[in-house]
Design an enzyme around this catalytic site. Sequence first.
Site, PDB file in Angstrom:
ATOM      1  N   TYR A 104       0.862  -1.185   0.000  1.00  0.00           N
ATOM      2  CA  TYR A 104       0.000   0.000   0.000  1.00  0.00           C
ATOM      3  C   TYR A 104       0.896   1.231   0.000  1.00  0.00           C
ATOM      4  O   TYR A 104       1.844   1.320   0.792  1.00  0.00           O
ATOM      5  CB  TYR A 104      -0.882   0.024   1.259  1.00  0.00           C
ATOM      6  CG  TYR A 104      -1.678   1.312   1.371  1.00  0.00           C
ATOM      7  CD1 TYR A 104      -2.971   1.407   0.864  1.00  0.00           C
ATOM      8  CD2 TYR A 104      -1.110   2.454   1.957  1.00  0.00           C
ATOM      9  CE1 TYR A 104      -3.681   2.589   0.932  1.00  0.00           C
ATOM     10  CE2 TYR A 104      -1.811   3.642   2.018  1.00  0.00           C
ATOM     11  CZ  TYR A 104      -3.095   3.704   1.507  1.00  0.00           C
ATOM     12  OH  TYR A 104      -3.789   4.871   1.559  1.00  0.00           O
ATOM     13  N   GLU A 188      -3.088   7.515  -4.363  1.00  0.00           N
ATOM     14  CA  GLU A 188      -3.059   6.264  -3.601  1.00  0.00           C
ATOM     15  C   GLU A 188      -2.965   5.072  -4.540  1.00  0.00           C
ATOM     16  O   GLU A 188      -3.682   5.020  -5.539  1.00  0.00           O
ATOM     17  CB  GLU A 188      -4.336   6.151  -2.765  1.00  0.00           C
ATOM     18  CG  GLU A 188      -4.370   4.921  -1.882  1.00  0.00           C
ATOM     19  CD  GLU A 188      -5.730   4.732  -1.215  1.00  0.00           C
ATOM     20  OE1 GLU A 188      -5.841   4.981  -0.009  1.00  0.00           O
ATOM     21  OE2 GLU A 188      -6.685   4.339  -1.919  1.00  0.00           O
TER      22      GLU A 188
END
Length: 402
Positions: A104, A188
């Site tokens: 992530y 992101e």
Amino acid sequence: MDLYEHQARALFERYGVPVPPAEVAATPHAAREAALRLGADEYGIVVKAQVKTGGRGKSGGVRRADGAEAAERTARQILGMDIKGHTVRSVMLAQPVAIEDEFYVSYVLDRNAGCFLAVASAEGGMEIEEVAAARPEAVARVPVDPAEGVTAGTAARIAEAAGLPAETVPVLQRLWAVMKGEDALLVEVNPLVRTADGPVLALDGKITLDDNARFRQTRWGEGASDEAADEELTPQEAEAAAKGLNYVKLQGEVGIIGNGAGLVMSTLDVVAGRGARPANFLDIGGGASATVMADALSVVLSDPDVRSVLVNVFGGITACDAVAEGIVLALDRVRLDKPLVVRLDGNSAEKGREILHACGHPLLEQRTTMDDAAERAARSATDTGPPASAGRVPTTAVAQAG
Ligand code: GDP
Ligand code: MN
């Protein structure tokens, strides 16, 4: 402004962030053809719902298909699906990837700290929320100095703090280039993956652009981002956006125009206090010209829910005579068929009132105080029988407009 995954992916490509080959399709047939071009019959294909919300994987909006024909069937199932209140209008077909590890990575603007933040974890994927809640130490947070940006050194520190392999370092730098170059508030990638045969790839992308940077981001208008952003707008919102007005549609019937967000919000409150519901928030801002006022009035009058309009201007930098001229200009352009109540005070109020008085439109009334004006506008809106949209719950969306 939030971008769709495929738009984020296009930006990644532009900045050299590696992504798998992919295409967008809006019909099952187009999905089949795109899948065929991407080699679906040989490698299979991933069909991904394009909606501006996360958790598509868990909602069944990301599915593997084992050929072009299967891709068409899968696309037919996904198109039109509802994912957390968002209807799927297009799918992205992406070449499948043999995932070794899922990471992530994101950059966000940390408003409290007044700086940017890199957030990264070696345990990316669909369970990242659970990981962050159960073991916050598995998610590294590294401040990014806005002036310095993400240098090779910073990227290495982020990777180390999160336990990401060294191959991610150049990708971290390029993702920062996206953040900076596109004036983003959020970039992101979840998951950023390490593939079995080596390269690191961004398999998903979520980008929020800062609307305040539109004036210097001339390229935004070229891509699909604008068309996509506009599709969820009402005609009034689209027109207001095109005219650069700060407008938010609400669910009542009194159209509201004022100068300054604070004044407009208190005008909404006063109208609500008189038993009517505001139809919109519209702030013409400081120093508004006649044209801005004319545009504002045109937008509000074009809303079929509007039964009366209240213009509340306290002139500071804004001159009331310019506002009055704008109102007259608007009445030349659009037919006024509902009561228009105007309260002008402050800078050049007398001149403004005279201009409106001279205009002499039978549906235009002036009041000198905000209370009286709100009372009048509220009464006009509620006198005319039940509103078209009666029964809908009033929204608090206006808080966003401040
Ligand atoms: P989200 O659930 O909305 O965040 O959608 P994602 O794009 O992240 O997809 C959900 C999951 O599907 C990812 O975490 C991956 O594990 C998987 N996935 C997405 N794209 C691919 C792909 O191209 N190949 C493979 N093998 N898995 C994928
Ligand atoms: Mn994801």
